[in-house]
Write a protein that holds these residues in place. Structure first.
Motif, PDB file in Angstrom:
ATOM      1  N   PRO A 176     -13.989  -5.658   8.100  1.00 53.92           N
ATOM      2  CA  PRO A 176     -12.757  -6.326   8.576  1.00 53.92           C
ATOM      3  C   PRO A 176     -11.502  -5.498   8.290  1.00 53.92           C
ATOM      4  N   VAL A 177     -11.481  -4.269   8.778  1.00 52.01           N
ATOM      5  CA  VAL A 177     -10.368  -3.367   8.487  1.00 52.01           C
ATOM      6  C   VAL A 177      -9.069  -3.887   9.123  1.00 52.01           C
ATOM      7  N   ARG A 178      -9.159  -4.278  10.380  1.00 53.19           N
ATOM      8  CA  ARG A 178      -7.950  -4.746  11.069  1.00 53.19           C
ATOM      9  C   ARG A 178      -7.392  -6.004  10.400  1.00 53.19           C
ATOM     10  N   GLU A 179      -8.254  -6.916  10.020  1.00 54.24           N
ATOM     11  CA  GLU A 179      -7.792  -8.144   9.384  1.00 54.24           C
ATOM     12  C   GLU A 179      -7.129  -7.844   8.040  1.00 54.24           C
ATOM     13  N   ARG A 180      -7.744  -6.931   7.277  1.00 55.33           N
ATOM     14  CA  ARG A 180      -7.162  -6.589   5.971  1.00 55.33           C
ATOM     15  C   ARG A 180      -5.809  -5.902   6.143  1.00 55.33           C
ATOM     16  N   LEU A 181      -5.709  -5.028   7.131  1.00 55.74           N
ATOM     17  CA  LEU A 181      -4.443  -4.335   7.386  1.00 55.74           C
ATOM     18  C   LEU A 181      -3.364  -5.325   7.835  1.00 55.74           C
ATOM     19  N   ASP A 206       5.244  10.613   6.432  1.00 57.49           N
ATOM     20  CA  ASP A 206       4.545   9.366   6.776  1.00 57.49           C
ATOM     21  C   ASP A 206       3.047   9.510   6.540  1.00 57.49           C
ATOM     22  N   SER A 207       2.523  10.713   6.775  1.00 57.70           N
ATOM     23  CA  SER A 207       1.104  10.947   6.519  1.00 57.70           C
ATOM     24  C   SER A 207       0.799  10.852   5.023  1.00 57.70           C
ATOM     25  N   VAL A 208       1.701  11.378   4.203  1.00 56.09           N
ATOM     26  CA  VAL A 208       1.522  11.278   2.751  1.00 56.09           C
ATOM     27  C   VAL A 208       1.466   9.808   2.334  1.00 56.09           C
ATOM     28  N   MET A 209       2.418   9.010   2.845  1.00 56.73           N
ATOM     29  CA  MET A 209       2.467   7.593   2.486  1.00 56.73           C
ATOM     30  C   MET A 209       1.271   6.832   3.051  1.00 56.73           C
ATOM     31  N   ALA A 210       0.848   7.191   4.259  1.00 52.05           N
ATOM     32  CA  ALA A 210      -0.295   6.510   4.870  1.00 52.05           C
ATOM     33  C   ALA A 210      -1.562   6.759   4.056  1.00 52.05           C
ATOM     34  N   ARG A 211      -1.738   7.984   3.573  1.00 56.74           N
ATOM     35  CA  ARG A 211      -2.930   8.286   2.774  1.00 56.74           C
ATOM     36  C   ARG A 211      -2.919   7.511   1.459  1.00 56.74           C
ATOM     37  N   ASP A 212      -1.749   7.388   0.850  1.00 55.82           N
ATOM     38  CA  ASP A 212      -1.664   6.588  -0.378  1.00 55.82           C
ATOM     39  C   ASP A 212      -2.078   5.144  -0.111  1.00 55.82           C
ATOM     40  N   THR A 213      -1.599   4.592   0.999  1.00 57.68           N
ATOM     41  CA  THR A 213      -1.919   3.203   1.337  1.00 57.68           C
ATOM     42  C   THR A 213      -3.394   3.034   1.668  1.00 57.68           C
ATOM     43  N   LEU A 260      -6.044   0.500  -0.072  1.00 56.65           N
ATOM     44  CA  LEU A 260      -6.794  -0.503   0.690  1.00 56.65           C
ATOM     45  C   LEU A 260      -8.296  -0.294   0.547  1.00 56.65           C
ATOM     46  N   SER A 261      -8.714   0.971   0.491  1.00 62.06           N
ATOM     47  CA  SER A 261     -10.150   1.223   0.372  1.00 62.06           C
ATOM     48  C   SER A 261     -10.686   0.749  -0.970  1.00 62.06           C
ATOM     49  N   VAL A 262      -9.891   0.894  -2.019  1.00 66.45           N
ATOM     50  CA  VAL A 262     -10.309   0.427  -3.341  1.00 66.45           C
ATOM     51  C   VAL A 262     -10.486  -1.087  -3.332  1.00 66.45           C
TER      52      VAL A 262
END
Length: 499
Positions: free
Chosen positions: A311-316, A443-450, A454-456
């Protein structure tokens, strides 16, 4: 609960002839007589009429089909957003909040009463669909503050139907002009009422054409101050891009203070810049979240369905919605705070009595040009230093610093462009390209942090984290592509800089 209506209308002076025949307007099949409506509106403003000076109107009106409180905010010539609230004895809190950046807590009091006898016509097409409402209004204006006074006049008003094509009003306009009807000299009934019953008090004088370095900077700063104040109600209404526009205006002001210290005394402007930085930071919490959510949602949408595990979209969506809801409430509280209102007052006071230094009186070309060149040199050094570093966290941080200085140089070039012309506009465009590239990298740096966060969380919930890793890898590739492009882009920018 308030509702919003986009109002697109035109006003005309009327004589004893009333409304000309409009059946000849292209698309009009019939003009229907809808009868006479009696309207009674009391307009509210501060004692020194700050709303009127901003072309904002707030009224309580009875009669007609839309009785209630109406707040009208200017959008463009002939276009306003009308925000409506039900009838009550006092100004609704929701509407009072939308004008707070202008009233600064000053009481809203009755200033003008307008009573109108409105003779209404509906312009309809062959299917009976309403195209526009045309009316002849006999208006009686009564000033309720200052020395009082009354006035009477008749005008024609043509308002586009909801969802209608604005081009239709141009067709009506052509027919009215052909019949000898002239556009009204006043943009609104309230403006005319003020003009004919004593004028608007404490009108802000129109600045003279910029001549000196100080003149040019003050003109730019006034534009940014006005943008900050005007964005406040749009931010409260959560309109698209409002937070971004307000934040950019605060940054432009702060950058101007810092870059042009030879013109404006930084002993005075530095404390103001610090408050602007604070406000930009508060605004940024919402804006950064919005940009990041859009980026990740778009990236997820680009993946084939077979690569979306769990449920990636729902979590996002849950993550973005929860964060946005929290920052929205906080942001409105910030706009309502005494600190923000004090900042607005400080900006007004600074522009009314600017802390100009000796160089402010000099011609702008040399003074402004020297400051912009100095900022550009800083960007050059930062880009070179970042490119000397290996890929990784240190380079990411260095590129982020280069981006911030590039933004400052862009704003400096924009401020100087009216005086320096093409070279400054070219530099501003180059810095926009640079900040765009470096912004995508950040933005890529921040996206990777997020994505890592989320993966954790997803893994702890027993969900498949494959998709988060896939998106993370794609963000790494985007950042690497930006880093490869940077030397080529910078070479072009450096070669073309001739300020």
């Amino acid at each position: 609960m308030a509702e919003t209506k986009r109002e697109i209308e035109r006003k005309y002076a009327a004589d004893k002839g009333g409304l000309p025949d409009l059946t000849g307007v292209a698309g009009v099949a019939a003009v229907l007589d809808k009868g006479l409506v009696e309207l009674d509106a009391t307009y509210y403003d501060t004692a020194d009429e700050r709303l009127a000076r901003s072309s904002v109107t707030l009224r309580r009106r009875t009669g007609g089909s839309d009785a209630g409180w109406h707040l009208k905010l200017p959008i463009a010539p002939h276009v306003r957003d009308e925000i409506r609230a039900p009838l009550s004895d006092t100004v609704p809190d929701e509407l009072a909040a939308l004008v707070r950046s202008r009233t600064r807590g000053a009481p809203l009091v009755p200033v003008v009463r307008l009573r109108s006898s409105r003779d209404v016509r509906h312009l309809v097409d062959a299917a009976g669909t309403l195209l526009a409402e045309a009316s002849v209004d006999e208006v009686h204006a009564e000033r309720l503050n200052r020395a009082g006074g009354t006035a009477r006049w008749t005008e024609i008003e043509v308002e586009l139907a909801d969802g209608g094509d604005p081009a239709f009003l141009a067709k009506v306009d052509k027919q009215l002009r052909k019949a000898g009807v002239k556009p009204s000299a006043s943009p609104s009934k309230l403006a005319r009422a003020f003009q004919e019953t004593g004028g608007v008090g404490a009108r802000t004088p129109v600045p003279a054409k910029p001549v000196t370095a100080g003149d040019h900077l003050l003109a730019y700063l006034r534009t940014q101050r006005d943008a900050i104040v005007e964005c406040d109600p749009a931010v409260r209404r959560d309109l698209p891009d409002a937070v971004h526009r307000m934040r950019v205006a605060t940054r432009r002001m702060r950058s101007t203070f810092r870059t042009f210290g030879a013109v404006l005394d930084r002993a005075v402007t530095d404390p103001v810049a610090a408050e602007l930085k604070w406000l930009a930071g508060e605004l940024g919490a919402d804006r950064d979240q919005e940009v990041l959510a859009e980026r990740l949602t778009a990236a997820l949408g680009d993946l084939p369905p077979g690569l979306v595990h769990g449920p990636v979209r729902e979590r996002l969506t849950t993550w973005a919605g929860a964060r946005h809801s929290h920052t929205r409430g906080h942001l409105v509280a910030v706009l309502d705070s005494t600190r923000t209102l004090a900042l607005f007052d400080t900006l007004d006071a600074l522009l009314a009595d600017p802390p100009l230094r000796k160089k402010a009186a000099k011609k702008p070309e040399a003074v402004l040009g020297a400051a912009v060149r100095k900022d550009f040199a800083r960007v050059s050094r930062l880009v070179a230093a970042a490119l000397d570093l290996p890929p990784g966290g240190d380079r990411d941080g260095a590129l982020h610093e280069a981006r911030k200085k590039a933004k400052r140089t862009r704003y400096a070039a924009e401020a100087a462009a009216p005086a320096l012309g093409g070279p400054a506009r070219s530099l501003a465009a180059s810095m926009k390209s640079l900040t765009g590239l470096l912004g995508d990298h950040q933005d890529s740096v921040m996206a990777r942090d997020t994505l890592r966060e989320l993966s954790v969380v997803a893994h702890a919930a027993g969900e498949d984290a494959f998709t988060y890793g896939l998106l993370y890898g794609r963000e790494e590739a985007r950042a690497a592509a930006a880093e490869r492009e940077l030397p080529r882009l910078w070479k072009r920018i450096d070669a073309g800089a001739d300020l």
